[in-house]
Write a protein that holds these residues in place. Structure first.
Motif, PDB file in Angstrom:
ATOM      1  N   UNK A  32       0.823  -1.207   0.000  1.00 19.79           N
ATOM      2  CA  UNK A  32       0.000   0.000   0.000  1.00 19.79           C
ATOM      3  C   UNK A  32       0.861   1.263   0.000  1.00 19.79           C
ATOM      4  N   UNK A  33       1.922   1.252   0.812  1.00 20.10           N
ATOM      5  CA  UNK A  33       2.815   2.416   0.862  1.00 20.10           C
ATOM      6  C   UNK A  33       3.498   2.611  -0.488  1.00 20.10           C
ATOM      7  N   UNK A  34       3.983   1.512  -1.081  1.00 21.13           N
ATOM      8  CA  UNK A  34       4.634   1.602  -2.387  1.00 21.13           C
ATOM      9  C   UNK A  34       3.669   2.109  -3.446  1.00 21.13           C
ATOM     10  N   UNK A  35       2.422   1.635  -3.381  1.00 20.77           N
ATOM     11  CA  UNK A  35       1.426   2.058  -4.362  1.00 20.77           C
ATOM     12  C   UNK A  35       1.136   3.547  -4.246  1.00 20.77           C
ATOM     13  N   UNK A  36       1.022   4.036  -3.029  1.00 15.73           N
ATOM     14  CA  UNK A  36       0.766   5.463  -2.820  1.00 15.73           C
ATOM     15  C   UNK A  36       1.937   6.311  -3.289  1.00 15.73           C
ATOM     16  N   UNK A  37       3.131   5.708  -3.300  1.00 12.46           N
ATOM     17  CA  UNK A  37       4.323   6.430  -3.755  1.00 12.46           C
ATOM     18  C   UNK A  37       4.553   6.255  -5.251  1.00 12.46           C
ATOM     19  N   UNK A  38       3.631   5.580  -5.937  1.00 12.49           N
ATOM     20  CA  UNK A  38       3.759   5.384  -7.376  1.00 12.49           C
ATOM     21  C   UNK A  38       4.717   4.279  -7.760  1.00 12.49           C
ATOM     22  N   UNK A  39       4.986   3.358  -6.832  1.00 12.46           N
ATOM     23  CA  UNK A  39       5.951   2.287  -7.116  1.00 12.46           C
ATOM     24  C   UNK A  39       5.348   0.919  -6.838  1.00 12.46           C
ATOM     25  N   UNK A  40       4.081   0.758  -7.173  1.00 16.33           N
ATOM     26  CA  UNK A  40       3.416  -0.511  -6.855  1.00 16.33           C
ATOM     27  C   UNK A  40       3.903  -1.628  -7.759  1.00 16.33           C
ATOM     28  N   UNK A  41       3.945  -2.856  -7.230  1.00 15.42           N
ATOM     29  CA  UNK A  41       4.281  -4.009  -8.060  1.00 15.42           C
ATOM     30  C   UNK A  41       3.088  -4.379  -8.934  1.00 15.42           C
ATOM     31  N   UNK A  42       3.353  -5.157  -9.984  1.00 12.44           N
ATOM     32  CA  UNK A  42       2.262  -5.608 -10.852  1.00 12.44           C
ATOM     33  C   UNK A  42       1.491  -6.759 -10.235  1.00 12.44           C
ATOM     34  N   UNK A  43       2.211  -7.697  -9.618  1.00 15.36           N
ATOM     35  CA  UNK A  43       1.606  -8.897  -9.044  1.00 15.36           C
ATOM     36  C   UNK A  43       2.201  -9.106  -7.657  1.00 15.36           C
ATOM     37  N   UNK A  44       1.361  -9.504  -6.708  1.00 15.29           N
ATOM     38  CA  UNK A  44       1.832  -9.745  -5.341  1.00 15.29           C
ATOM     39  C   UNK A  44       1.337 -11.112  -4.883  1.00 15.29           C
ATOM     40  N   UNK A  58      -7.637   0.644  -2.644  1.00 13.32           N
ATOM     41  CA  UNK A  58      -7.936   1.325  -3.907  1.00 13.32           C
ATOM     42  C   UNK A  58      -7.042   0.864  -5.054  1.00 13.32           C
ATOM     43  N   UNK A  59      -5.998   0.099  -4.767  1.00 12.88           N
ATOM     44  CA  UNK A  59      -5.019  -0.226  -5.799  1.00 12.88           C
ATOM     45  C   UNK A  59      -5.155  -1.643  -6.360  1.00 12.88           C
ATOM     46  N   UNK A  60      -5.784  -2.544  -5.609  1.00 15.35           N
ATOM     47  CA  UNK A  60      -5.896  -3.922  -6.063  1.00 15.35           C
ATOM     48  C   UNK A  60      -6.930  -4.016  -7.185  1.00 15.35           C
ATOM     49  N   UNK A  61      -6.716  -4.935  -8.112  1.00 14.23           N
ATOM     50  CA  UNK A  61      -7.567  -5.080  -9.296  1.00 14.23           C
ATOM     51  C   UNK A  61      -8.589  -6.196  -9.063  1.00 14.23           C
ATOM     52  N   UNK A  62      -9.848  -5.936  -9.384  1.00 19.36           N
ATOM     53  CA  UNK A  62     -10.859  -6.988  -9.383  1.00 19.36           C
ATOM     54  C   UNK A  62     -10.593  -7.875 -10.596  1.00 19.36           C
ATOM     55  N   UNK A  63     -10.292  -9.137 -10.348  1.00 22.52           N
ATOM     56  CA  UNK A  63      -9.895 -10.051 -11.416  1.00 22.52           C
ATOM     57  C   UNK A  63     -11.089 -10.713 -12.107  1.00 22.52           C
ATOM     58  N   UNK A  64     -12.284 -10.410 -11.669  1.00 24.77           N
ATOM     59  CA  UNK A  64     -13.466 -11.070 -12.229  1.00 24.77           C
ATOM     60  C   UNK A  64     -13.559 -10.934 -13.747  1.00 24.77           C
ATOM     61  N   UNK A  65     -13.377  -9.743 -14.327  1.00 22.88           N
ATOM     62  CA  UNK A  65     -13.443  -9.644 -15.793  1.00 22.88           C
ATOM     63  C   UNK A  65     -12.356 -10.450 -16.492  1.00 22.88           C
ATOM     64  N   UNK A  66     -11.161 -10.513 -15.903  1.00 25.09           N
ATOM     65  CA  UNK A  66     -10.071 -11.271 -16.507  1.00 25.09           C
ATOM     66  C   UNK A  66     -10.332 -12.765 -16.440  1.00 25.09           C
ATOM     67  N   UNK A  67     -10.968 -13.200 -15.354  1.00 28.67           N
ATOM     68  CA  UNK A  67     -11.222 -14.633 -15.177  1.00 28.67           C
ATOM     69  C   UNK A  67     -12.462 -15.114 -15.922  1.00 28.67           C
ATOM     70  N   UNK A  68     -13.292 -14.200 -16.350  1.00 25.87           N
ATOM     71  CA  UNK A  68     -14.543 -14.571 -17.016  1.00 25.87           C
ATOM     72  C   UNK A  68     -14.263 -15.376 -18.284  1.00 25.87           C
ATOM     73  N   UNK A  69     -14.659 -16.651 -18.279  1.00 23.32           N
ATOM     74  CA  UNK A  69     -14.447 -17.517 -19.434  1.00 23.32           C
ATOM     75  C   UNK A  69     -13.049 -18.073 -19.562  1.00 23.32           C
ATOM     76  N   UNK A  70     -12.178 -17.825 -18.578  1.00 23.58           N
ATOM     77  CA  UNK A  70     -10.798 -18.310 -18.675  1.00 23.58           C
ATOM     78  C   UNK A  70     -10.759 -19.831 -18.563  1.00 23.58           C
TER      79      UNK A  70
END
Length: 367
Positions: A32-44, A58-70
């Motif tokens: 969270x601190x890294x994300x607020x500083x503009x240095x967030x990782x892509x995957x954790x 506020x920074x984590x991605x909802x993966x539901x659209x990506x997983x839809x039909x995967x």
């Protein structure tokens, strides 16, 4: 994760893996601190106990659209997806799942006359612990790690309660919670339980000083080189024949990538779920239980059907989300809960009063 990163790189998706020696909660705060500083990782690689805190991140991605039909990330191939899902959002894709188990030093148990088939209730565990503690000097009947509040949660869930209710009010001190805390307090007050922290308790079992050790199945590989014979039996219900309810331990993959990097990040998640990666590293190296339903052919033949994997594997389908405290002060609430749990179980003659006081304090920390 390093092996997964190398696999992804070999498949044309360059990945740099950065390890941190942090608890799940500490890692979440760092991200969270890294994300607020503009240095967030892509995957954790995120602890499954961070699911509730991630729901307000506020920074984590909802993966539901990506997983839809995967073809890989779906409820058929990964039936434990629910452990990373909250309020209709897939925030974590589970990578390794652990289940509570009773680790048993079979030599100590046999010397104390403990029949492993008898360990089918909390009362039976108390009886076995007492028998072991009385059977020899310098031997304890049982030991527990906290595991960031995960082991206490297993007792609360199986007793019939949890940490908070739907209104975010603490309920771990209700009648079911009292049943759990009094059971474990009796183990300590009788002198049968090993009085030490997580690291000391683990070492005590590994060195042959403890007969029973109740912990995550992910400890399986940590005890691979012990000098004595040991096995596992299933986590017991309150009463013989009753229900066991567990929260899934372990970790999974969350995406924090910006929109233009999310497709590549999703491919990294799926690379890390490669059957050979999971079999070799998550299961056979760490001791996690496999998250993929089609992984058996990649595992050592018979691994899941024989000790020490068979007992936790038999309860794999019981695992639900690893609950935690919500809100910005959730980490403080968990720390207070863990502190109170240790005091109530190991140091108090009135354990329910200790948990009542903790509940009142934690109520003021929750949204």
């Amino acid at each position: 994760m390093q092996a997964a990163a190398e696999l992804c790189t070999s498949r044309g998706i360059p990945v740099e893996a950065t390890p941190f020696d942090l608890t799940y909660g500490e890692l979440d705060l760092k991200v969270q601190v890294d994300a607020q500083a503009g240095a967030k990782p892509d995957v954790v690689l995120q602890g499954l106990n961070q699911l509730i805190p991630l729901d307000s991140n506020d920074f984590v991605v909802d993966l539901t659209p990506l997983a839809n039909g995967d073809e890989l990330v779906n409820d058929d191939t990964i039936p434990v997806l629910e452990a990373g899902r909250i309020n209709g959002k897939q925030l974590i894709v589970p990578w390794g799942i652990s289940i509570p188990a009773v680790f048993v030093n079979t030599d100590i148990a046999a010397s104390a006359g403990v029949d492993l088939d008898s360990l089918v209730s909390w009362d039976a565990i108390e009886d076995a612990s007492a028998a072991i503690a009385e059977s020899a000097d310098n031997v304890y009947g049982i030991a527990f790690p906290l595991q960031e509040g995960w082991v206490p949660l297993q007792y609360l869930l199986t007793a019939g309660t949890e940490l908070i209710d739907g209104d975010n009010a603490p309920v771990f001190n209700d009648d079911a919670g009292d049943l759990a805390i009094e059971h474990i307090n009796r183990l300590y007050s009788s002198g049968g339980a090993f009085p030490g922290d997580e690291s000391a308790s683990r070492e005590a079992f590994a060195s042959g000083e403890v007969g029973l050790f109740i912990a995550s199945s992910s400890f399986i590989q940590q005890f691979a080189d012990t000098s004595f014979e040991w096995t596992t039996v299933p986590f017991p219900p309150v009463e013989e024949g009753g229900d066991v309810v567990t929260g899934a331990g372990g970790a999974g993959l969350a995406i924090f990538a910006d929109p233009d990097r999310q497709a590549a990040a999703w491919e990294v998640v799926k690379c890390a779920l490669d059957a050979e990666i999971l079999a070799t590293y998550a299961v056979e190296t760490i001791g996690y239980l496999p998250v993929r339903s089609d992984i058996e052919s990649s595992l050592e033949p018979g691994l899941l059907d024989s000790a020490p994997y068979a007992a936790p594997w038999s309860q794999f389908g019981l695992a639900g989300p690893w609950l935690n405290f919500p809100g910005d002060d959730g980490p403080r609430a968990l720390a207070r809960f863990n502190e109170a749990w240790v005091e109530a179980t190991q140091q108090s003659s009135n354990p329910t009063a200790v948990m009542d006081a903790a509940a009142a304090e934690i109520a003021g920390l929750l949204p």
